[in-house]
Design an enzyme around this catalytic site. Structure first.
Site, PDB file in Angstrom:
ATOM      1  N   ASP A 181      19.922  13.654  27.860  1.00 52.32           N
ATOM      2  CA  ASP A 181      20.995  14.573  27.496  1.00 52.32           C
ATOM      3  C   ASP A 181      20.478  15.423  26.331  1.00 52.32           C
ATOM      4  O   ASP A 181      20.232  14.903  25.236  1.00 52.32           O
ATOM      5  CB  ASP A 181      22.237  13.760  27.082  1.00 52.32           C
ATOM      6  CG  ASP A 181      23.382  14.649  26.612  1.00 52.32           C
ATOM      7  OD1 ASP A 181      23.184  15.869  26.442  1.00 52.32           O
ATOM      8  OD2 ASP A 181      24.479  14.089  26.393  1.00 52.32           O
ATOM      9  N   ASP A 228      17.141  14.973  33.453  1.00 51.71           N
ATOM     10  CA  ASP A 228      18.458  15.598  33.610  1.00 51.71           C
ATOM     11  C   ASP A 228      19.478  14.632  33.010  1.00 51.71           C
ATOM     12  O   ASP A 228      19.162  13.468  32.719  1.00 51.71           O
ATOM     13  CB  ASP A 228      18.766  15.860  35.095  1.00 51.71           C
ATOM     14  CG  ASP A 228      19.775  16.997  35.296  1.00 51.71           C
ATOM     15  OD1 ASP A 228      19.371  18.086  35.738  1.00 51.71           O
ATOM     16  OD2 ASP A 228      20.969  16.793  35.001  1.00 51.71           O
ATOM     17  N   ILE A 229      20.719  15.110  32.879  1.00 53.49           N
ATOM     18  CA  ILE A 229      21.787  14.245  32.372  1.00 53.49           C
ATOM     19  C   ILE A 229      22.354  13.380  33.488  1.00 53.49           C
ATOM     20  O   ILE A 229      23.141  12.476  33.248  1.00 53.49           O
ATOM     21  CB  ILE A 229      22.886  15.107  31.706  1.00 53.49           C
ATOM     22  CG1 ILE A 229      23.795  14.252  30.836  1.00 53.49           C
ATOM     23  CG2 ILE A 229      23.672  15.888  32.752  1.00 53.49           C
ATOM     24  CD1 ILE A 229      24.764  15.055  29.984  1.00 53.49           C
ATOM     25  N   ARG A 230      21.973  13.667  34.742  1.00 52.86           N
ATOM     26  CA  ARG A 230      22.447  12.867  35.884  1.00 52.86           C
ATOM     27  C   ARG A 230      21.236  12.363  36.658  1.00 52.86           C
ATOM     28  O   ARG A 230      20.139  12.920  36.539  1.00 52.86           O
ATOM     29  CB  ARG A 230      23.370  13.690  36.775  1.00 52.86           C
ATOM     30  CG  ARG A 230      22.711  14.958  37.300  1.00 52.86           C
ATOM     31  CD  ARG A 230      23.715  15.908  37.940  1.00 52.86           C
ATOM     32  NE  ARG A 230      23.161  17.236  38.123  1.00 52.86           N
ATOM     33  CZ  ARG A 230      22.728  17.732  39.282  1.00 52.86           C
ATOM     34  NH1 ARG A 230      22.767  17.028  40.384  1.00 52.86           N
ATOM     35  NH2 ARG A 230      22.240  18.962  39.352  1.00 52.86           N
ATOM     36  N   LYS A 279      22.607  33.301  25.267  1.00 52.05           N
ATOM     37  CA  LYS A 279      21.280  33.767  25.706  1.00 52.05           C
ATOM     38  C   LYS A 279      20.645  34.691  24.659  1.00 52.05           C
ATOM     39  O   LYS A 279      19.465  34.571  24.356  1.00 52.05           O
ATOM     40  CB  LYS A 279      21.367  34.458  27.073  1.00 52.05           C
ATOM     41  CG  LYS A 279      21.681  33.502  28.223  1.00 52.05           C
ATOM     42  CD  LYS A 279      20.629  32.390  28.358  1.00 52.05           C
ATOM     43  CE  LYS A 279      20.863  31.493  29.544  1.00 52.05           C
ATOM     44  NZ  LYS A 279      19.978  30.308  29.573  1.00 52.05           N
ATOM     45  N   LEU A 311      17.334  18.875  37.754  1.00 54.09           N
ATOM     46  CA  LEU A 311      17.947  18.665  39.072  1.00 54.09           C
ATOM     47  C   LEU A 311      18.764  19.867  39.542  1.00 54.09           C
ATOM     48  O   LEU A 311      19.399  19.826  40.583  1.00 54.09           O
ATOM     49  CB  LEU A 311      18.838  17.419  39.046  1.00 54.09           C
ATOM     50  CG  LEU A 311      18.117  16.129  38.674  1.00 54.09           C
ATOM     51  CD1 LEU A 311      19.085  14.959  38.714  1.00 54.09           C
ATOM     52  CD2 LEU A 311      16.939  15.868  39.599  1.00 54.09           C
ATOM     53  N   GLY A 312      18.744  20.943  38.781  1.00 51.16           N
ATOM     54  CA  GLY A 312      19.519  22.121  39.138  1.00 51.16           C
ATOM     55  C   GLY A 312      18.778  23.035  40.099  1.00 51.16           C
ATOM     56  O   GLY A 312      17.757  22.659  40.696  1.00 51.16           O
ATOM     57  N   GLN A 313      19.301  24.259  40.235  1.00 49.61           N
ATOM     58  CA  GLN A 313      18.761  25.198  41.226  1.00 49.61           C
ATOM     59  C   GLN A 313      17.292  25.530  40.928  1.00 49.61           C
ATOM     60  O   GLN A 313      16.466  25.543  41.834  1.00 49.61           O
ATOM     61  CB  GLN A 313      19.609  26.484  41.229  1.00 49.61           C
ATOM     62  CG  GLN A 313      19.297  27.395  42.410  1.00 49.61           C
ATOM     63  CD  GLN A 313      19.852  28.805  42.243  1.00 49.61           C
ATOM     64  OE1 GLN A 313      20.459  29.153  41.238  1.00 49.61           O
ATOM     65  NE2 GLN A 313      19.625  29.631  43.246  1.00 49.61           N
ATOM     66  N   TYR A 360      28.226  32.848  27.765  1.00 51.38           N
ATOM     67  CA  TYR A 360      26.880  32.677  28.320  1.00 51.38           C
ATOM     68  C   TYR A 360      25.915  33.686  27.685  1.00 51.38           C
ATOM     69  O   TYR A 360      24.836  33.328  27.210  1.00 51.38           O
ATOM     70  CB  TYR A 360      26.951  32.893  29.833  1.00 51.38           C
ATOM     71  CG  TYR A 360      25.657  32.697  30.578  1.00 51.38           C
ATOM     72  CD1 TYR A 360      25.063  31.450  30.706  1.00 51.38           C
ATOM     73  CD2 TYR A 360      25.031  33.787  31.206  1.00 51.38           C
ATOM     74  CE1 TYR A 360      23.895  31.277  31.434  1.00 51.38           C
ATOM     75  CE2 TYR A 360      23.872  33.613  31.937  1.00 51.38           C
ATOM     76  CZ  TYR A 360      23.300  32.365  32.052  1.00 51.38           C
ATOM     77  OH  TYR A 360      22.150  32.199  32.775  1.00 51.38           O
TER      78      TYR A 360
END
Ligand SMILES: NC(=O)c1ccc[n+]([C@@H]2O[C@H](COP(=O)([O-])OP(=O)(O)OC[C@H]3O[C@@H](n4cnc5c(N)ncnc54)[C@H](O)[C@@H]3O)[C@@H](O)[C@H]2O)c1
Length: 330
Positions: free
Chosen positions: A62, A37-39, A155, A13-15, A151
């Site tokens: 999750d 997604d988690i939501r 990665k 559901l992200g970008q 971050y």
């Protein structure tokens, strides 16, 4: 994908997922792509939109909970996973412990599931996998990687973990070092390059944008349709030619806020930019490359971007203009 097994997208559901999921559904068939997604979804990448895929195409997952990943991969007979669930650079600096738990723990859980069920895996690395001791111009495919952000640490470690699962367990892992991504369908998730998305809505609405990075901060960027195509092309490429399989440098343009603002002002006369620098995000940006060398991706699987700065601005403004109306003067 040569067989009829299915595709799972985590963090869908992200970008990125908001554009990757529809692209995968167009290519392989709506019923074969499970978004998770988690939501819960509000519409776009999920199932509530009229004409979208049926409700079973979305699952709450999750990634820090291994049993949830096992269950969804087993039940949907998943053959390939695009693993997008992660905290982005600026948010990860605010919450480094959670970033480690999701970005590393989630990836480890996912690779274990992929090993057990024979899934192919896409892992999105980032220009954040480099650090201040990396050469910043024409950054080579293989070079120093000593990032100074949580971050970036996750990665680099993620690239190495994917390499390990490929060589040790023959999991078909593949990955890209993505630059900042510019898109119109979903808001960015808290990265250092978010200014390059926010600027378009603010320009259309107010003819003005206050940028949190300095005017001359040069970073690699890419328009989302190119990024989505790169992910799918890499996953479909013949595996034998993929020497750098988990960490291809790719880029489409290397731009500064001042250059992006000038390109927008050419198209929206009267647009103005000013600057209110956020020291946290500026420090992150200053530790990243200015321009990647993506020749390995071009040579090994035929990567070539379609959108330069001008073409991206034309398309972004054309797509956002109907929805983002100018604010009325009060
Ligand atoms: N957007 C960029 O410019 C960019 C650039 C380079 C790399 N990447 C990488 O691509 C991936 C996706 O980026 P994005 O921009 O779509 O991120 P985003 O923040 O927009 O979306 C991430 C999604 O993950 C979900 N999520 C959070 N915790 C979760 C959990 N525990 N389990 C499952 N889902 C969870 C969130 O709800 C969100 O929908 C990330 O790994 C990111 O580091 C993004």
């Amino acid at each position: 994908m040569s067989n009829n097994r299915n595709i799972l997208v985590t963090g869908a559901l992200g970008q990125i997922g908001s554009e990757l999921v529809p692209a995968l559904r167009r290519r392989y068939g709506a019923g074969r792509v499970i978004s998770s997604d988690i939501r819960m979804p509000h519409g776009e990448a999920g199932s509530a939109r009229p004409g979208a895929a049926p409700a079973r195409a979305f699952e709450l997952v999750d990634c820090t909970q291994p049993h949830q990943l096992h269950e969804v991969v087993r039940r949907h007979d998943i053959a390939a996973i695009y693993h997008l669930a992660a905290l982005l650079s600026a948010v990860a600096e605010e919450k480094p412990q959670i970033a480690w738990s999701l970005n590393m723990g989630g990836l480890y859980n996912l690779l274990e599931v992929a090993r057990q069920y024979g899934c192919q895996v896409f892992f999105p690395s980032s220009i954040g996998a480099f650090g201040p001791s990396t050469p910043r111009d024409q950054t080579p495919q293989e070079t120093i990687q000593r990032p100074t952000t949580m971050y970036g640490v996750t990665k680099v470690a993620g690239e190495l973990l994917c390499d390990y699962y490929a060589t040790r367990f023959e999991v078909d892992t593949r990955g890209l070092r993505l630059p900042g991504l510019i898109s119109h369908s979903a808001p960015p998730g808290g990265g250092t390059t978010d200014y390059a998305v926010e600027i378009f809505r603010q320009a259309l609405r107010y003819r003005h944008y206050t940028c949190f990075l300095g005017p001359d901060t040069r970073l690699d960027m890419m328009y989302m349709p190119d990024a989505v195509r790169a992910m799918i092309e890499l996953m479909e490429a013949g595996g034998a030619g993929l020497v750098h399989r988990n960490a291809y440098n790719i880029t489409a343009m290397s731009i500064t806020p001042a250059e992006l603002a000038a390109a927008i002002a050419e198209r929206l006369p009267g647009f103005r930019i000013d600057y209110d620098i956020d020291p946290v995000r500026q420090a992150i940006a200053d530790s990243w490359p200015r321009a990647l060398d993506d020749s390995a991706a071009r040579a090994e699987w035929g990567w070539a971007p379609a959108y330069d700065l001008g073409a991206m601005c034309d398309d972004m403004l054309a797509r956002l203009a109907p929805a983002v109306k100018p604010a009325r003067a009060s």
